[in-house]
Design a protein around this motif. Sequence first.
Motif, PDB file in Angstrom:
ATOM      1  N   LEU A 143      43.475  51.575  52.269  1.00 13.56           N
ATOM      2  CA  LEU A 143      43.037  50.188  52.067  1.00 13.56           C
ATOM      3  C   LEU A 143      42.183  49.712  53.242  1.00 13.56           C
ATOM      4  N   ASP A 144      42.549  50.132  54.452  1.00  9.46           N
ATOM      5  CA  ASP A 144      41.739  49.763  55.617  1.00  9.46           C
ATOM      6  C   ASP A 144      40.369  50.435  55.548  1.00  9.46           C
ATOM      7  N   ASN A 145      40.328  51.674  55.057  1.00 10.32           N
ATOM      8  CA  ASN A 145      39.041  52.355  54.870  1.00 10.32           C
ATOM      9  C   ASN A 145      38.175  51.633  53.836  1.00 10.32           C
ATOM     10  N   VAL A 146      38.800  51.185  52.752  1.00 12.36           N
ATOM     11  CA  VAL A 146      38.074  50.429  51.725  1.00 12.36           C
ATOM     12  C   VAL A 146      37.496  49.154  52.324  1.00 12.36           C
ATOM     13  N   ASN A 147      38.272  48.503  53.170  1.00 13.67           N
ATOM     14  CA  ASN A 147      37.799  47.286  53.835  1.00 13.67           C
ATOM     15  C   ASN A 147      36.566  47.576  54.684  1.00 13.67           C
ATOM     16  N   ARG A 148      36.551  48.728  55.368  1.00 12.97           N
ATOM     17  CA  ARG A 148      35.386  49.103  56.168  1.00 12.97           C
ATOM     18  C   ARG A 148      34.192  49.425  55.280  1.00 12.97           C
ATOM     19  N   ARG A 149      34.439  50.091  54.180  1.00 17.70           N
ATOM     20  CA  ARG A 149      33.321  50.422  53.285  1.00 17.70           C
ATOM     21  C   ARG A 149      32.664  49.174  52.717  1.00 17.70           C
ATOM     22  N   MET A 150      33.402  48.117  52.622  1.00 21.61           N
ATOM     23  CA  MET A 150      32.857  46.863  52.110  1.00 21.61           C
ATOM     24  C   MET A 150      32.115  46.085  53.197  1.00 21.61           C
ATOM     25  N   GLY A 151      32.029  46.653  54.413  1.00 22.18           N
ATOM     26  CA  GLY A 151      31.255  46.023  55.477  1.00 22.18           C
ATOM     27  C   GLY A 151      32.037  45.071  56.351  1.00 22.18           C
ATOM     28  N   ASN A 152      33.375  45.074  56.256  1.00 27.96           N
ATOM     29  CA  ASN A 152      34.192  44.179  57.073  1.00 27.96           C
ATOM     30  C   ASN A 152      34.585  44.894  58.366  1.00 27.96           C
ATOM     31  N   ASN A 153      34.235  44.312  59.493  1.00 29.35           N
ATOM     32  CA  ASN A 153      34.561  44.909  60.785  1.00 29.35           C
ATOM     33  C   ASN A 153      35.973  44.560  61.261  1.00 29.35           C
ATOM     34  N   VAL A 154      36.546  43.488  60.736  1.00 34.04           N
ATOM     35  CA  VAL A 154      37.903  43.090  61.129  1.00 34.04           C
ATOM     36  C   VAL A 154      38.905  43.966  60.381  1.00 34.04           C
ATOM     37  N   PRO A 155      39.864  44.592  61.083  1.00 35.87           N
ATOM     38  CA  PRO A 155      40.856  45.447  60.403  1.00 35.87           C
ATOM     39  C   PRO A 155      41.632  44.661  59.361  1.00 35.87           C
ATOM     40  N   LEU A 156      41.953  45.327  58.276  1.00 34.78           N
ATOM     41  CA  LEU A 156      42.708  44.674  57.210  1.00 34.78           C
ATOM     42  C   LEU A 156      44.158  44.453  57.631  1.00 34.78           C
ATOM     43  N   PHE A 157      44.701  45.379  58.422  1.00 41.67           N
ATOM     44  CA  PHE A 157      46.081  45.262  58.920  1.00 41.67           C
ATOM     45  C   PHE A 157      46.059  45.374  60.447  1.00 41.67           C
ATOM     46  N   PRO A 158      45.712  44.315  61.147  1.00 40.13           N
ATOM     47  CA  PRO A 158      45.612  44.398  62.616  1.00 40.13           C
ATOM     48  C   PRO A 158      46.950  44.666  63.299  1.00 40.13           C
ATOM     49  N   GLN A 159      48.060  44.425  62.591  1.00 37.50           N
ATOM     50  CA  GLN A 159      49.363  44.587  63.219  1.00 37.50           C
ATOM     51  C   GLN A 159      49.827  46.039  63.245  1.00 37.50           C
ATOM     52  N   ILE A 160      49.186  46.928  62.538  1.00 38.74           N
ATOM     53  CA  ILE A 160      49.622  48.325  62.513  1.00 38.74           C
ATOM     54  C   ILE A 160      48.729  49.163  63.430  1.00 38.74           C
ATOM     55  N   ASP A 161      49.283  50.258  63.926  1.00 35.59           N
ATOM     56  CA  ASP A 161      48.543  51.181  64.783  1.00 35.59           C
ATOM     57  C   ASP A 161      47.986  52.293  63.899  1.00 35.59           C
ATOM     58  N   ARG A 162      46.719  52.185  63.592  1.00 35.75           N
ATOM     59  CA  ARG A 162      46.082  53.119  62.660  1.00 35.75           C
ATOM     60  C   ARG A 162      46.130  54.560  63.174  1.00 35.75           C
ATOM     61  N   ASP A 163      45.874  54.746  64.467  1.00 35.03           N
ATOM     62  CA  ASP A 163      45.834  56.105  65.016  1.00 35.03           C
ATOM     63  C   ASP A 163      47.188  56.792  64.922  1.00 35.03           C
ATOM     64  N   LYS A 164      48.243  56.057  65.236  1.00 39.28           N
ATOM     65  CA  LYS A 164      49.573  56.650  65.156  1.00 39.28           C
ATOM     66  C   LYS A 164      49.936  57.018  63.718  1.00 39.28           C
ATOM     67  N   ILE A 165      49.568  56.152  62.792  1.00 36.56           N
ATOM     68  CA  ILE A 165      49.843  56.451  61.383  1.00 36.56           C
ATOM     69  C   ILE A 165      49.090  57.703  60.939  1.00 36.56           C
ATOM     70  N   LEU A 166      47.831  57.819  61.356  1.00 41.73           N
ATOM     71  CA  LEU A 166      47.049  59.002  60.997  1.00 41.73           C
ATOM     72  C   LEU A 166      47.653  60.273  61.592  1.00 41.73           C
ATOM     73  N   GLU A 167      48.164  60.186  62.810  1.00 41.20           N
ATOM     74  CA  GLU A 167      48.800  61.351  63.428  1.00 41.20           C
ATOM     75  C   GLU A 167      50.035  61.774  62.630  1.00 41.20           C
ATOM     76  N   ARG A 168      50.837  60.806  62.213  1.00 34.20           N
ATOM     77  CA  ARG A 168      52.034  61.135  61.430  1.00 34.20           C
ATOM     78  C   ARG A 168      51.649  61.740  60.084  1.00 34.20           C
ATOM     79  N   ILE A 169      50.599  61.182  59.454  1.00 28.48           N
ATOM     80  CA  ILE A 169      50.158  61.717  58.158  1.00 28.48           C
ATOM     81  C   ILE A 169      49.647  63.148  58.322  1.00 28.48           C
ATOM     82  N   LYS A 170      48.861  63.382  59.372  1.00 30.01           N
ATOM     83  CA  LYS A 170      48.345  64.730  59.631  1.00 30.01           C
ATOM     84  C   LYS A 170      49.478  65.731  59.830  1.00 30.01           C
TER      85      LYS A 170
END
Length: 259
Positions: free
Chosen positions: A115-142
Amino acid sequence: MSSKSWFDHAFSDRAQAEQLLRPDLETGLLTPSDFELAVSFLPGPVRYLPYFHTAAWAALAGLAVYRFKPKVRFPTTIVGVSAVSGYGFGILHYANEHKKFARQLQDREAFLVVLDNVNRRMGNNVPLFPQIDRDKILERIKKRREENGEVLDTGVDTVNDFGDSADTTALTDTPGATDPASREPSPRQKSTWDAIREANARNTGRHSSWDELRERHERQRTAGRVQQKEAAEVEDPRAKAQAEFDAILEAERKAASAA
């Protein structure tokens, strides 16, 4: 923008939902089952629940007011309050349906990143979920995907215009990655005046047959004038002697006449 407004704008129909979610499906971040669930649910009838409840509650209140009109005070206010209450109840219903949808997802953490990626594709620079740590989530998913023997490419694609003619390019692409030939300016179209000037330039130094005849005639006239001038300047000796003899004879004739 509220969460509902964002979802309605991003997933207005199934085709747009598929286009915005497919890059994450191709990178492996979004599983096929979650992709099918999302493109079926998000653009579906659930997005109209608040409006349905608003209309239904207002209609029921209006019907009740009409039926008991003589006994009801402020009927317009009652209908208005009922419509607002219906919209609030519809929002709660809408949120509850999304919670059910989230529980059905195979990887909820990955879907948050999607969903955050979709928000970026739509041209929005503000994170959709600023309260979450995107990098940590990606590391866990990987880590989870690698344990299952899956390869995850977390590169984010951006969609400049998610219409029919939208094209995707990676955010990590360098400016020089594009084809240099595509950046070369197209040649400027020649105007009518440019064509005339080029034609005149090509014809410079060329002589037609008429030009050659005119120049030959001018040269002949010039040569004739020069010859006449030279003949006038150089007198024939015999003609000069004859003129002197005639002048002597004329002088003697005049002297004889005078005697």
